[in-house]
Design a protein around this motif. Structure first.
Motif, PDB file in Angstrom:
ATOM      1  N   HIS A 130       0.836  -1.208   0.000  1.00 51.15           N
ATOM      2  CA  HIS A 130       0.000   0.000   0.000  1.00 51.15           C
ATOM      3  C   HIS A 130       0.867   1.252   0.000  1.00 51.15           C
ATOM      4  O   HIS A 130       0.616   2.200  -0.754  1.00 51.15           O
ATOM      5  CB  HIS A 130      -0.921   0.028   1.217  1.00 51.15           C
ATOM      6  CG  HIS A 130      -1.987  -1.002   1.200  1.00 51.15           C
ATOM      7  ND1 HIS A 130      -2.539  -1.492   2.367  1.00 51.15           N
ATOM      8  CD2 HIS A 130      -2.627  -1.639   0.194  1.00 51.15           C
ATOM      9  CE1 HIS A 130      -3.468  -2.390   2.073  1.00 51.15           C
ATOM     10  NE2 HIS A 130      -3.536  -2.500   0.756  1.00 51.15           N
ATOM     11  N   TRP A 131       1.871   1.262   0.869  1.00 49.08           N
ATOM     12  CA  TRP A 131       2.753   2.427   0.955  1.00 49.08           C
ATOM     13  C   TRP A 131       3.547   2.624  -0.333  1.00 49.08           C
ATOM     14  O   TRP A 131       3.803   3.765  -0.743  1.00 49.08           O
ATOM     15  CB  TRP A 131       3.675   2.324   2.170  1.00 49.08           C
ATOM     16  CG  TRP A 131       2.969   2.708   3.431  1.00 49.08           C
ATOM     17  CD1 TRP A 131       2.534   1.860   4.413  1.00 49.08           C
ATOM     18  CD2 TRP A 131       2.580   4.021   3.828  1.00 49.08           C
ATOM     19  NE1 TRP A 131       1.903   2.577   5.407  1.00 49.08           N
ATOM     20  CE2 TRP A 131       1.923   3.911   5.076  1.00 49.08           C
ATOM     21  CE3 TRP A 131       2.731   5.286   3.264  1.00 49.08           C
ATOM     22  CZ2 TRP A 131       1.420   5.007   5.763  1.00 49.08           C
ATOM     23  CZ3 TRP A 131       2.222   6.387   3.958  1.00 49.08           C
ATOM     24  CH2 TRP A 131       1.576   6.242   5.181  1.00 49.08           C
ATOM     25  N   ALA A 132       3.919   1.541  -0.977  1.00 50.06           N
ATOM     26  CA  ALA A 132       4.646   1.660  -2.251  1.00 50.06           C
ATOM     27  C   ALA A 132       3.750   2.291  -3.314  1.00 50.06           C
ATOM     28  O   ALA A 132       4.199   3.134  -4.103  1.00 50.06           O
ATOM     29  CB  ALA A 132       5.142   0.290  -2.716  1.00 50.06           C
ATOM     30  N   THR A 133       2.487   1.899  -3.335  1.00 49.96           N
ATOM     31  CA  THR A 133       1.540   2.490  -4.278  1.00 49.96           C
ATOM     32  C   THR A 133       1.335   3.966  -3.970  1.00 49.96           C
ATOM     33  O   THR A 133       1.345   4.811  -4.874  1.00 49.96           O
ATOM     34  CB  THR A 133       0.191   1.740  -4.234  1.00 49.96           C
ATOM     35  OG1 THR A 133       0.417   0.369  -4.563  1.00 49.96           O
ATOM     36  CG2 THR A 133      -0.813   2.339  -5.192  1.00 49.96           C
ATOM     37  N   LEU A 134       1.171   4.283  -2.681  1.00 49.12           N
ATOM     38  CA  LEU A 134       1.004   5.667  -2.275  1.00 49.12           C
ATOM     39  C   LEU A 134       2.230   6.492  -2.665  1.00 49.12           C
ATOM     40  O   LEU A 134       2.107   7.602  -3.196  1.00 49.12           O
ATOM     41  CB  LEU A 134       0.754   5.743  -0.770  1.00 49.12           C
ATOM     42  CG  LEU A 134       0.347   7.105  -0.232  1.00 49.12           C
ATOM     43  CD1 LEU A 134      -0.706   6.937   0.842  1.00 49.12           C
ATOM     44  CD2 LEU A 134       1.531   7.853   0.310  1.00 49.12           C
TER      45      LEU A 134
END
Length: 192
Positions: A130-134
């Motif tokens: 999720h953080w990588a996408t964000l």
């Protein structure tokens, strides 16, 4: 109380349904922010093109959809409501676009500035993925802001500008968002 009554027959997909579905599929491709807002996966790393060309592409989609709806034949009440609602909403959006209001949109509540910031609140942050996408989406903020500035400049060249108090308030919002203890800094802190 439960019953063993059979479920009603499923409504078959009509030409009007296909027009509506095609519009949505094309819209989320042009507006990744809309995709995230609607919970449609696959676009969460991207941001919208707020340039005059980006607005023109969405206008082209709306006009093509309006043309398709005008030629569609309703087979039931659902189709009639779909045609009526989409024609009204897309038609109004086209009037707004034609008046130049999309390009000049700058206010403290609902303009591209807020859309670019607010979309991060709707993104999941539970996992590293999720953080990588964000983070991938965050790298695209400068380009989104550049495209937005292109529209604001284009509108200004046509004499279409927002009131001074809105411009000043939005500038203050930008300072707060980019501050050392601002929204984006705190968002990043939460990732660590």
């Amino acid at each position: 109380m439960t019953t063993d009554a059979p479920a009603p027959d499923a409504r078959r997909t009509t030409d009007v349904d296909r027009i509506a579905n095609d519009y949505l599929d094309a819209l989320v491709e042009l507006s990744p922010i809309t995709a995230t807002m609607l919970g449609i996966p696959g676009w969460d790393e991207d941001l919208d093109d707020f340039s005059p060309a980006g607005y023109a592409a969405i206008s082209d989609l709306r006009r093509a959809t309006l043309d398709a709806l005008a030629g569609a034949k309703a087979v039931d009440a659902v189709d009639r409501v779909t045609i009526s609602a989409m024609t009204e909403r897309l038609g109004l959006a086209e009037e707004t676009y034609a008046a130049g209001l999309d390009e000049m949109s700058l206010n403290v509540l609902a303009s591209p500035l807020q859309s670019i910031r607010d979309i991060f609140d709707l993104m999941p942050t539970q996992t590293e993925a999720h953080w990588a996408t964000l983070a991938a989406r965050m790298t695209k903020v400068p380009a989104a802001l550049d495209s937005y500035m292109e529209s604001l400049r284009s509108a200004a060249a046509k004499g279409l500008v927002s009131p001074k108090r809105q411009v000043e308030a939005c500038a203050a919002q930008c300072v707060e968002l980019a501050a050392a203890e601002g929204y984006f800094a705190n968002l990043v802190k939460n990732a660590t």
